[in-house]
Design a protein around this motif. Structure first.
Motif, PDB file in Angstrom:
ATOM      1  N   ILE A  12       0.829  -1.204   0.000  1.00 61.21           N
ATOM      2  CA  ILE A  12       0.000   0.000   0.000  1.00 61.21           C
ATOM      3  C   ILE A  12       0.864   1.254   0.000  1.00 61.21           C
ATOM      4  CG2 ILE A  12      -1.639   1.357   1.351  1.00 61.21           C
ATOM      5  CD1 ILE A  12      -2.891  -0.969  -0.138  1.00 61.21           C
ATOM      6  N   ILE A  13       1.938   1.250   0.808  1.00 53.02           N
ATOM      7  CA  ILE A  13       2.822   2.413   0.880  1.00 53.02           C
ATOM      8  C   ILE A  13       3.413   2.721  -0.494  1.00 53.02           C
ATOM      9  CG2 ILE A  13       5.034   3.254   1.786  1.00 53.02           C
ATOM     10  CD1 ILE A  13       4.408   1.745   4.374  1.00 53.02           C
ATOM     11  N   ILE A  14       3.929   1.699  -1.159  1.00 50.48           N
ATOM     12  CA  ILE A  14       4.544   1.900  -2.466  1.00 50.48           C
ATOM     13  C   ILE A  14       3.486   2.235  -3.511  1.00 50.48           C
ATOM     14  CG2 ILE A  14       5.797   0.732  -4.327  1.00 50.48           C
ATOM     15  CD1 ILE A  14       7.366  -0.750  -2.183  1.00 50.48           C
ATOM     16  N   LYS A  18       3.169   5.125  -6.548  1.00 49.09           N
ATOM     17  CA  LYS A  18       3.246   4.672  -7.940  1.00 49.09           C
ATOM     18  C   LYS A  18       1.958   4.897  -8.718  1.00 49.09           C
ATOM     19  CE  LYS A  18       7.294   2.438  -8.628  1.00 49.09           C
ATOM     20  NZ  LYS A  18       8.142   2.544  -9.819  1.00 49.09           N
ATOM     21  N   ILE A  19       0.836   4.470  -8.135  1.00 50.93           N
ATOM     22  CA  ILE A  19      -0.412   4.427  -8.889  1.00 50.93           C
ATOM     23  C   ILE A  19      -0.881   5.812  -9.297  1.00 50.93           C
ATOM     24  CG2 ILE A  19      -2.865   3.876  -8.744  1.00 50.93           C
ATOM     25  CD1 ILE A  19      -2.168   1.378  -7.216  1.00 50.93           C
ATOM     26  N   CYS A  20      -0.788   6.778  -8.388  1.00 51.36           N
ATOM     27  CA  CYS A  20      -1.291   8.120  -8.693  1.00 51.36           C
ATOM     28  C   CYS A  20      -0.633   8.680  -9.946  1.00 51.36           C
ATOM     29  CB  CYS A  20      -1.039   9.060  -7.514  1.00 51.36           C
ATOM     30  SG  CYS A  20      -1.980   8.627  -6.040  1.00 51.36           S
ATOM     31  N   THR A  21       0.680   8.597  -9.992  1.00 53.96           N
ATOM     32  CA  THR A  21       1.384   9.155 -11.140  1.00 53.96           C
ATOM     33  C   THR A  21       1.177   8.316 -12.394  1.00 53.96           C
ATOM     34  OG1 THR A  21       3.341   8.022 -10.294  1.00 53.96           O
ATOM     35  CG2 THR A  21       3.162  10.350  -9.835  1.00 53.96           C
ATOM     36  N   ASN A 262       3.953  -4.798 -10.755  1.00 55.59           N
ATOM     37  CA  ASN A 262       5.315  -4.423 -10.361  1.00 55.59           C
ATOM     38  C   ASN A 262       5.346  -3.715  -9.013  1.00 55.59           C
ATOM     39  OD1 ASN A 262       6.541  -5.539 -12.597  1.00 55.59           O
ATOM     40  ND2 ASN A 262       6.533  -3.643 -13.780  1.00 55.59           N
ATOM     41  N   ILE A 263       4.279  -2.981  -8.709  1.00 55.74           N
ATOM     42  CA  ILE A 263       4.185  -2.346  -7.390  1.00 55.74           C
ATOM     43  C   ILE A 263       4.162  -3.420  -6.309  1.00 55.74           C
ATOM     44  CG2 ILE A 263       2.670  -1.005  -5.872  1.00 55.74           C
ATOM     45  CD1 ILE A 263       1.776   0.512  -8.418  1.00 55.74           C
TER      46      ILE A 263
END
Length: 467
Positions: A12-14, A18-21, A262-263
């Motif tokens: 979740i932290i990563i 990652k996801i937003c961008t 990948n996240i």
């Protein structure tokens, strides 16, 4: 804290970074495909493809070895300084050699974008090294922020250079370089990397240890390049860069699935490496592999079902020929996810030679099938060859891991239910009928719910369970 809870928390932290961008980048596709010609978009994609090929060759994948060895030495400050200093000085020397070779060869190359193969390669190398150090030190929050800043600044520079200054392909390539530079500077500051760096900490014996781990990853990385990028080179060379632009735009949708995976894989690799010697590791890896394969397969099938509605909105009509390629790319990506889930066992066991061997075989298959088919089926050759290669690799690695370590059992009922759902969804995808499109989407939603409901309930209980 349980392994599952730690894995979920770190993911979740990563993911936040990652996801937003990645979503912003994805939703800017209409802008990119509207402003850039198919030739410009294809050129940028081809240059980025070549950069991705050069990265592992220049660095010997030392950054991956730094990450893996830092995991085992997180409580030893002296060893951390030795590993980081040795890795950084190794990369600096290798980059210097690369620049010299580039300057000697570049006069022989007639291409106005060629110098981006120097600047962007160096920028990506140091950003990747800084990010892997962050992961190795267990700084997942800082890693996520670094990823966010890299992607977000790249997007801002893209808008500035493409929309405002009309720099075209030059603008996109420059934006990519600056985004990596921002990421590197952030990591140097927030991790205080300068405190870990000392020439006196450079150790030849440690460098040999790092290279022993990383060198077998070079053919593996090149093999992955073959999967992800050689198709672009072959298409550009035989069908033209305009066709590569169309293929690249269509590829963005399967990239959504791989980006999400990948996240997860960033924390999954760390988790497996930390717990590979646990007494119940076989049961743990079997359970988690099936849970995550079901989850990512449902995402992939959902993307396919959404494409008839999304593709015409997201992609300019001049790239419309890529629509028919998307389902094949998505299915190939699902096999890619399976490969990634089980391959962490090699990484945890530091058996990078096995990683290389299995990758090379599939890469050769990919190239041969592509070259054999491209004259007959055009762009379909790229997607079909990738699907076949990922399928072969997944079967081979399942067999190889069973032989070397233990068996990973894929739930057979899950495989059967996936086939039952996928066939009608593929049929309606090519039907050109809006009512059938809606039916396909409904099937995908029902399928996703049925195969994930049990695991979803467990995750919800995990979230709300007190430590």
């Amino acid at each position: 804290m349980s392994r599952e809870r730690t894995l979920f928390k770190n993911t979740i932290i990563i993911a936040v970074g990652k996801i937003c961008t990645q979503l912003i980048t994805f939703f800017l596709l209409p802008l990119y495909t509207a402003i850039l010609s198919t030739e410009e978009y294809g050129t940028v994609d081809l240059l980025n493809t070549l950069v991705s090929l050069l990265l592992p060759i220049v660095t010997f994948q030392v950054e991956q070895a730094v990450f893996r060895n830092l995991i085992d030495n997180r409580e030893n400050e002296e060893n951390k300084k030795v590993i980081i200093s040795t890795g950084i000085f190794s990369v600096i020397i290798q980059c210097a050699i690369y620049i010299v070779i580039f300057l000697l060869i570049s006069p022989l190359v007639d291409n106005r974008y060629k110098f981006f193969l120097a600047t962007n390669v160096i920028a990506y190398i140091f950003a990747s090294l800084a990010q892997q150090i962050s992961r190795g030190l267990g700084k997942n929050t800082q890693f996520a922020v670094g990823s966010f800043l890299s992607a977000f600044s790249t997007i801002l520079f893209n808008i500035l250079f493409i929309v405002v200054f009309k720099f075209g392909a030059y603008g996109m390539l420059t934006a990519n370089m600056l985004g990596q530079l921002v990421c590197t500077i952030y990591n140097i500051i927030v991790l205080k990397l300068y405190k870990y760096i000392s020439f006196t900490k450079f150790k030849g014996i440690v460098l040999r240890k790092l290279w022993k781990y990383s060198l077998p990853l070079i053919p593996n990385a090149i093999s992955w390049w073959v999967f992800n990028a050689s198709d672009r080179v072959i298409v550009s060379g035989i069908l033209g860069v305009a066709q590569n632009g169309i293929l690249s735009a269509a590829h963005k949708f399967s990239t959504v699935l791989i980006t999400i995976y990948n996240i997860f894989n960033l924390t999954w690799t760390e988790m497996v490496s930390l717990h590979i010697n646990d007494s119940d590791v076989k049961e743990f890896l079997n359970k988690m592999t099936n849970i995550m394969l079901k989850f990512f397969t449902s995402i992939g099938i959902g993307i396919i079902a959404c494409m008839p509605f999304v593709y015409p909105i997201m992609i300019n009509e001049k790239f419309g020929d890529g629509y028919v390629q998307v389902p094949i790319m998505i299915i190939a990506s699902i096999f890619n996810v399976l490969v990634g889930l089980i391959s962490t066992i090699y990484v945890a066991e530091k058996n990078t030679k096995a990683v290389a061997n299995t990758s090379i075989i599939s890469a050769v298959i990919n190239i041969i099938v592509h070259l054999c088919l491209i004259k007959f089926v055009g762009l379909f050759a790229a997607t079909i060859s990738t699907l076949i290669a990922y399928f072969v690799m997944s079967l081979y690695r399942l067999y190889d891991i069973k032989k070397k370590y233990f068996e990973i059992n894929i739930d057979k009922s899950f495989v059967l239910s996936t086939l039952i759902a996928l066939v009608p969804i593929l049929f309606v995808y090519y039907s050109n009928n809006m009512i059938l499109y809606a039916m396909g989407l409904a099937i995908a939603i029902i399928y996703a719910y049925l195969i994930n409901k049990e695991n979803l309930n467990k995750i919800l209980k995990m979230i709300f369970k007190r430590k």
